[in-house]
Design a protein around this motif. Structure first.
Motif, PDB file in Angstrom:
ATOM      1  N   PHE A  22       1.097  -1.274   0.049  1.00  0.00           N
ATOM      2  CA  PHE A  22       0.095  -0.010   0.062  1.00  0.00           C
ATOM      3  C   PHE A  22       1.003   1.233   0.128  1.00  0.00           C
ATOM      4  CE2 PHE A  22      -2.789   3.125   2.229  1.00  0.00           C
ATOM      5  CZ  PHE A  22      -3.749   3.438   1.593  1.00  0.00           C
ATOM      6  N   HIS A  23       0.889   2.071  -1.294  1.00  0.00           N
ATOM      7  CA  HIS A  23       1.957   3.033  -1.309  1.00  0.00           C
ATOM      8  C   HIS A  23       1.098   4.356  -0.851  1.00  0.00           C
ATOM      9  CE1 HIS A  23       5.171   1.122  -3.589  1.00  0.00           C
ATOM     10  NE2 HIS A  23       4.288   0.084  -3.743  1.00  0.00           N
ATOM     11  N   THR A  24       1.346   4.602   0.535  1.00  0.00           N
ATOM     12  CA  THR A  24       0.960   5.913   1.178  1.00  0.00           C
ATOM     13  C   THR A  24       1.561   7.333   0.336  1.00  0.00           C
ATOM     14  OG1 THR A  24       2.685   6.179   2.658  1.00  0.00           O
ATOM     15  CG2 THR A  24       0.493   4.801   3.212  1.00  0.00           C
ATOM     16  N   GLU A  25       2.610   7.266  -0.182  1.00  0.00           N
ATOM     17  CA  GLU A  25       3.045   8.478  -1.081  1.00  0.00           C
ATOM     18  C   GLU A  25       2.414   8.793  -2.334  1.00  0.00           C
ATOM     19  OE1 GLU A  25       5.441   4.893  -2.927  1.00  0.00           O
ATOM     20  OE2 GLU A  25       4.412   5.500  -0.984  1.00  0.00           O
ATOM     21  N   ASP A  26       1.675   7.856  -2.646  1.00  0.00           N
ATOM     22  CA  ASP A  26       0.868   8.182  -3.932  1.00  0.00           C
ATOM     23  C   ASP A  26      -0.542   8.941  -3.655  1.00  0.00           C
ATOM     24  OD1 ASP A  26       2.721   6.607  -5.290  1.00  0.00           O
ATOM     25  OD2 ASP A  26       1.464   4.951  -5.446  1.00  0.00           O
ATOM     26  N   SER A  27      -0.957   9.687  -4.924  1.00  0.00           N
ATOM     27  CA  SER A  27      -2.084  10.475  -4.723  1.00  0.00           C
ATOM     28  C   SER A  27      -3.044  10.225  -5.599  1.00  0.00           C
ATOM     29  CB  SER A  27      -1.689  12.009  -4.550  1.00  0.00           C
ATOM     30  OG  SER A  27      -2.784  12.692  -4.381  1.00  0.00           O
ATOM     31  N   PRO A  28      -4.193   9.459  -5.350  1.00  0.00           N
ATOM     32  CA  PRO A  28      -4.400   8.829  -4.183  1.00  0.00           C
ATOM     33  C   PRO A  28      -3.676   7.755  -3.566  1.00  0.00           C
ATOM     34  CG  PRO A  28      -6.033   8.274  -5.325  1.00  0.00           C
ATOM     35  CD  PRO A  28      -5.242   9.183  -6.272  1.00  0.00           C
ATOM     36  N   PRO A  29      -3.536   7.534  -2.334  1.00  0.00           N
ATOM     37  CA  PRO A  29      -2.687   6.108  -2.139  1.00  0.00           C
ATOM     38  C   PRO A  29      -3.399   4.689  -2.780  1.00  0.00           C
ATOM     39  CG  PRO A  29      -3.038   7.557  -0.211  1.00  0.00           C
ATOM     40  CD  PRO A  29      -3.870   8.160  -1.194  1.00  0.00           C
ATOM     41  N   GLU A  30      -2.407   3.863  -3.300  1.00  0.00           N
ATOM     42  CA  GLU A  30      -3.003   2.720  -3.689  1.00  0.00           C
ATOM     43  C   GLU A  30      -2.359   1.485  -3.576  1.00  0.00           C
ATOM     44  OE1 GLU A  30      -3.322   2.559  -8.143  1.00  0.00           O
ATOM     45  OE2 GLU A  30      -1.922   4.337  -8.186  1.00  0.00           O
ATOM     46  N   THR A  31      -2.742   0.457  -3.807  1.00  0.00           N
ATOM     47  CA  THR A  31      -1.992  -0.967  -3.601  1.00  0.00           C
ATOM     48  C   THR A  31      -1.693  -1.378  -4.946  1.00  0.00           C
ATOM     49  OG1 THR A  31      -3.048  -1.395  -1.487  1.00  0.00           O
ATOM     50  CG2 THR A  31      -2.113  -3.279  -2.404  1.00  0.00           C
ATOM     51  N   TYR A  32      -0.243  -2.016  -5.006  1.00  0.00           N
ATOM     52  CA  TYR A  32      -0.150  -2.661  -6.225  1.00  0.00           C
ATOM     53  C   TYR A  32       1.233  -3.433  -5.869  1.00  0.00           C
ATOM     54  CZ  TYR A  32       2.590   1.772  -6.522  1.00  0.00           C
ATOM     55  OH  TYR A  32       3.521   2.847  -6.476  1.00  0.00           O
ATOM     56  N   PRO A  33       1.666  -4.490  -6.865  1.00  0.00           N
ATOM     57  CA  PRO A  33       2.595  -5.404  -6.877  1.00  0.00           C
ATOM     58  C   PRO A  33       3.976  -4.424  -6.718  1.00  0.00           C
ATOM     59  CG  PRO A  33       1.208  -6.254  -8.337  1.00  0.00           C
ATOM     60  CD  PRO A  33       0.545  -4.906  -8.009  1.00  0.00           C
ATOM     61  N   THR A  34       4.669  -4.758  -6.167  1.00  0.00           N
ATOM     62  CA  THR A  34       6.081  -3.939  -5.786  1.00  0.00           C
ATOM     63  C   THR A  34       7.277  -4.812  -5.804  1.00  0.00           C
ATOM     64  OG1 THR A  34       4.747  -2.543  -4.557  1.00  0.00           O
ATOM     65  CG2 THR A  34       7.226  -2.197  -4.136  1.00  0.00           C
ATOM     66  N   ASP A  35       8.180  -4.278  -6.475  1.00  0.00           N
ATOM     67  CA  ASP A  35       9.553  -5.276  -6.608  1.00  0.00           C
ATOM     68  C   ASP A  35      10.646  -4.228  -6.263  1.00  0.00           C
ATOM     69  OD1 ASP A  35      11.570  -6.779  -7.565  1.00  0.00           O
ATOM     70  OD2 ASP A  35      11.253  -6.547  -9.720  1.00  0.00           O
ATOM     71  N   TRP A  36      11.072  -4.596  -5.016  1.00  0.00           N
ATOM     72  CA  TRP A  36      12.243  -3.847  -4.519  1.00  0.00           C
ATOM     73  C   TRP A  36      13.377  -4.492  -4.330  1.00  0.00           C
ATOM     74  CZ3 TRP A  36       8.746  -2.472   0.532  1.00  0.00           C
ATOM     75  CH2 TRP A  36       8.040  -1.354  -0.007  1.00  0.00           C
ATOM     76  N   TYR A  37      13.598  -5.753  -4.582  1.00  0.00           N
ATOM     77  CA  TYR A  37      14.738  -6.602  -4.407  1.00  0.00           C
ATOM     78  C   TYR A  37      15.177  -7.687  -5.357  1.00  0.00           C
ATOM     79  CZ  TYR A  37      13.611  -4.241   0.159  1.00  0.00           C
ATOM     80  OH  TYR A  37      12.892  -3.487   0.991  1.00  0.00           O
ATOM     81  N   ASN A  38      16.359  -8.224  -5.264  1.00  0.00           N
ATOM     82  CA  ASN A  38      16.622  -9.083  -5.986  1.00  0.00           C
ATOM     83  C   ASN A  38      15.710 -10.347  -5.855  1.00  0.00           C
ATOM     84  OD1 ASN A  38      19.322  -8.296  -7.339  1.00  0.00           O
ATOM     85  ND2 ASN A  38      19.833  -8.051  -5.349  1.00  0.00           N
ATOM     86  N   ASP A  39      15.415 -11.118  -7.078  1.00  0.00           N
ATOM     87  CA  ASP A  39      14.800 -12.512  -7.006  1.00  0.00           C
ATOM     88  C   ASP A  39      15.899 -13.499  -6.957  1.00  0.00           C
ATOM     89  OD1 ASP A  39      15.496 -12.973  -9.786  1.00  0.00           O
ATOM     90  OD2 ASP A  39      13.341 -12.578 -10.165  1.00  0.00           O
ATOM     91  N   GLY A  40      15.537 -14.765  -6.918  1.00  0.00           N
ATOM     92  CA  GLY A  40      16.785 -15.834  -6.931  1.00  0.00           C
ATOM     93  C   GLY A  40      17.610 -15.546  -7.970  1.00  0.00           C
ATOM     94  N   GLU A  41      16.994 -15.498  -9.201  1.00  0.00           N
ATOM     95  CA  GLU A  41      18.311 -15.519 -10.400  1.00  0.00           C
ATOM     96  C   GLU A  41      18.866 -14.296 -10.181  1.00  0.00           C
ATOM     97  OE1 GLU A  41      15.674 -15.838 -13.922  1.00  0.00           O
ATOM     98  OE2 GLU A  41      14.791 -17.954 -13.331  1.00  0.00           O
ATOM     99  N   GLN A  42      18.395 -13.334 -10.005  1.00  0.00           N
ATOM    100  CA  GLN A  42      19.137 -11.721  -9.895  1.00  0.00           C
ATOM    101  C   GLN A  42      20.129 -11.905  -8.685  1.00  0.00           C
ATOM    102  OE1 GLN A  42      15.632  -9.319  -9.447  1.00  0.00           O
ATOM    103  NE2 GLN A  42      16.105  -8.373 -11.340  1.00  0.00           N
ATOM    104  N   VAL A  43      19.835 -12.477  -7.742  1.00  0.00           N
ATOM    105  CA  VAL A  43      20.913 -12.703  -6.555  1.00  0.00           C
ATOM    106  C   VAL A  43      21.995 -13.556  -7.006  1.00  0.00           C
ATOM    107  CG1 VAL A  43      20.064 -14.353  -5.167  1.00  0.00           C
ATOM    108  CG2 VAL A  43      20.998 -12.207  -3.975  1.00  0.00           C
ATOM    109  N   VAL A  44      21.864 -14.438  -7.699  1.00  0.00           N
ATOM    110  CA  VAL A  44      22.941 -15.373  -8.116  1.00  0.00           C
ATOM    111  C   VAL A  44      23.627 -14.553  -9.292  1.00  0.00           C
ATOM    112  CG1 VAL A  44      23.325 -17.631  -9.364  1.00  0.00           C
ATOM    113  CG2 VAL A  44      21.734 -17.483  -7.421  1.00  0.00           C
ATOM    114  N   GLU A  45      23.065 -13.986 -10.429  1.00  0.00           N
ATOM    115  CA  GLU A  45      23.656 -13.113 -11.300  1.00  0.00           C
ATOM    116  C   GLU A  45      24.698 -12.099 -10.688  1.00  0.00           C
ATOM    117  OE1 GLU A  45      22.847 -10.174 -15.005  1.00  0.00           O
ATOM    118  OE2 GLU A  45      20.927 -11.346 -13.815  1.00  0.00           O
ATOM    119  N   ALA A  46      23.951 -11.467  -9.673  1.00  0.00           N
ATOM    120  CA  ALA A  46      25.065 -10.405  -9.079  1.00  0.00           C
ATOM    121  C   ALA A  46      26.292 -11.337  -8.237  1.00  0.00           C
ATOM    122  CB  ALA A  46      24.315  -9.826  -8.022  1.00  0.00           C
TER     123      ALA A  46
END
Length: 286
Positions: A198-222
């Protein structure tokens, strides 16, 4: 402003009472660490806040109050997000302990913090900078965090080994250059999953899928870009809704050269950069 779930025993009886033979790292949860040698104490991205529900709900304890610390030579910040650049977590370490704060310009000019604690003055860092804190050599290098402004990574060198902190970086072109420049013994990478926030910084606030970090493939690539002998995945247990199970990283890494060891830790664990394995608590509490 900070309310420690563990009182003061962790910082006073575990971290500061230790006499490390080499470079030791305590995991503060989220993406924060205390790095200590017999001479030097550094905090890296310490976040000791309780989250800001309903956007981010903290799932793990707050292990310490920075006001209980007596040792801090420096605080290092990778980027401006509140769980990395958090003035209530930094101020006592800088003002009471005499530590120096190092942060990118964007982290100082536009931190994602709107509270009433003023950030302490900081030394500005950028990729390519090198400096020394006590017996630790600090190298600031580039990062690839699409959600941050001017993110950096840190390489911390000691005679006992080399530690790498990626902040929330995904795989990056700069990582191959870091691998050419340094022989990293232990590296930490942010790992998680996509979840509804739930993104309170949006106007109006709304909920949506959020990708902040590496998944399994990305973490191994890094990890392979960095030639990491030991990978310590972090951030996976911090926020409700974007957590993941780091044990499955072994499956992603099975056919790759790196990492050779996946070191899974929980909040409060200590690892020594020079050798694998969690160092047990000192049991000094009454």
């Amino acid at each position: 402003m900070v309310h420690s779930t563990w009182g003061d025993w962790f910082v006073q009886d575990e971290i500061e009472a230790a006499d490390p033979d080499g470079l030791a790292v305590w995991y503060l949860g989220c993406n924060g660490y205390v790095l200590r040698t017999a001479e030097t104490t550094i905090y890296l991205d310490p976040y000791l806040g309780d989250g800001s529900p309903p956007r981010t709900i903290r799932m793990i304890p707050v292990p310490m109050d920075p006001a209980d610390a007596t040792l801090c030579d420096a605080v290092l910040v990778t980027h401006e997000h509140i769980d990395h650049m958090h003035p209530p977590s930094h101020r006592a370490l800088v003002e009471d302990c005499g530590g120096d704060l190092y942060a990118p310009a964007a982290s100082q000019d536009a931190p994602n913090y709107d509270g009433d604690v003023e950030a302490p003055p900081a030394e500005t860092v950028a990729p390519g900078d090198d400096f020394t804190v006590g017996d630790l050599s600090i190298h600031v290098r580039g990062a690839n965090d699409p959600d941050a402004e001017e993110p950096v990574t840190y390489v911390v060198e000691h005679e006992s080994g080399t530690f790498f902190a990626a902040g929330d970086s995904r795989p990056a072109d700069e990582f191959a250059d870091i691998a050419d420049e340094f022989d990293i013994d232990l590296g930490v990478l942010a790992y998680g999953t996509v979840g509804n926030i739930f993104h309170t910084e949006d106007s109006p606030p709304e909920t949506y899928p959020t990708d902040w970090y590496n998944d399994g493939e990305q973490v191994v690539e890094a990890a392979n870009q960095l030639d990491l002998d030991r990978l310590m995945p972090v951030h996976w247990d911090m926020w409700k809704g974007v957590g993941s199970d780091p044990k499955i990283i072994h499956e992603h890494a099975a056919s790759y050269e790196y990492p050779r060891v996946v070191e899974i830790v929980s909040i409060g664990d200590r690892v020594d950069v020079g050798e694998p394995g969690v160092v047990q608590l000192q049991d000094r509490r009454e």
